[in-house]
Design a protein around this motif. Structure first.
Motif, short mmCIF file in Angstrom:
data_model
loop_
_atom_site.label_atom_id
_atom_site.label_comp_id
_atom_site.label_asym_id
_atom_site.label_seq_id
_atom_site.Cartn_x
_atom_site.Cartn_y
_atom_site.Cartn_z
N GLY A 118 49.43 7.77 13.39
CA GLY A 118 50.08 6.52 12.99
C GLY A 118 49.48 5.30 13.65
N GLU A 119 48.24 5.41 14.13
CA GLU A 119 47.58 4.31 14.84
C GLU A 119 46.33 3.81 14.13
OE1 GLU A 119 46.75 6.02 18.62
OE2 GLU A 119 48.86 6.18 19.18
N ALA A 120 46.15 4.13 12.86
CA ALA A 120 44.95 3.73 12.14
C ALA A 120 44.93 2.23 11.92
CB ALA A 120 44.88 4.45 10.79
N ARG A 121 43.73 1.69 11.87
CA ARG A 121 43.56 0.26 11.58
C ARG A 121 42.31 0.09 10.72
NH1 ARG A 121 40.18 -2.80 15.13
NH2 ARG A 121 41.55 -4.54 14.66
N PHE A 122 42.26 -1.02 10.02
CA PHE A 122 41.08 -1.31 9.21
C PHE A 122 40.02 -1.91 10.11
CE2 PHE A 122 44.32 -1.75 5.69
CZ PHE A 122 43.98 -0.54 5.10
N VAL A 123 38.93 -1.20 10.28
CA VAL A 123 37.84 -1.66 11.15
C VAL A 123 36.96 -2.64 10.37
CG1 VAL A 123 37.89 0.41 12.59
CG2 VAL A 123 36.44 0.37 10.57
N PRO A 124 36.23 -3.50 11.08
CA PRO A 124 35.37 -4.48 10.39
C PRO A 124 34.37 -3.86 9.42
CG PRO A 124 35.61 -5.09 12.69
CD PRO A 124 36.26 -3.74 12.53
N ALA A 125 33.89 -2.66 9.73
CA ALA A 125 32.91 -2.01 8.84
C ALA A 125 33.50 -1.79 7.46
CB ALA A 125 32.47 -0.68 9.44
N MET A 126 34.79 -1.58 7.36
CA MET A 126 35.43 -1.36 6.06
C MET A 126 35.42 -2.65 5.24
SD MET A 126 38.55 1.13 7.27
CE MET A 126 39.14 1.53 5.63
N LEU A 127 35.73 -3.76 5.88
CA LEU A 127 35.71 -5.04 5.18
C LEU A 127 34.29 -5.40 4.75
CD1 LEU A 127 37.11 -7.63 4.23
CD2 LEU A 127 36.76 -8.56 6.52
N HIS A 128 33.34 -5.22 5.64
CA HIS A 128 31.95 -5.55 5.33
C HIS A 128 31.41 -4.64 4.22
CE1 HIS A 128 31.32 -8.34 8.79
NE2 HIS A 128 32.42 -7.71 9.15
N GLY A 129 31.79 -3.37 4.26
CA GLY A 129 31.36 -2.44 3.22
C GLY A 129 31.92 -2.82 1.86
#
Length: 117
Positions: free
Chosen positions: A33-44
């Protein structure tokens, strides 16, 4: 023109790898329950959007058939993914279902690209 198209296909694949790779690296955290959207996901996701639009233009300029319905479905999924990742990018924790939805939509986008002929 073929070299240019292949170059942008490669960049499009790099974008999907970044988005899906960012998701997969957070799978263990998602279980806690600690997942977050990392910058690589946005850039991808942004890379996929830009390179996808360029690919459609290049293919049309090269007089190749473009399935506009398929492109529209893929674009709609990507806009949902991009919107979710962008809005929640600064949150320390993202809800499991929301995080899982981004992974599922990303995977669906890959399979639509490969299987829809």
């Amino acid at each position: 023109m073929d070299v240019l198209i292949h170059l942008f296909v490669g960049l499009h694949i790099v974008g999907i790898a970044s988005l899906l790779g960012g998701f997969l690296t957070q799978m263990k955290a998602m279980g806690r329950g600690e997942a977050r959207f990392v910058p690589a996901m946005l850039h991808g996701a942004l890379t996929m959007l830009v390179t996808g639009a360029i690919l459609v233009g290049l293919n049309q300029a090269d007089n190749q058939h473009v399935n506009n319905i398929k492109i529209g479905v893929k674009l709609a999924l990507l806009i949902v993914i991009l919107g979710l990742v962008y809005v929640k990018r600064d949150d320390e924790k993202v809800d499991k279902s929301l995080f899982g939805l981004v992974g599922a939509l990303t995977t669906a986008n890959v399979f639509i690209a490969v299987l829809w002929t």
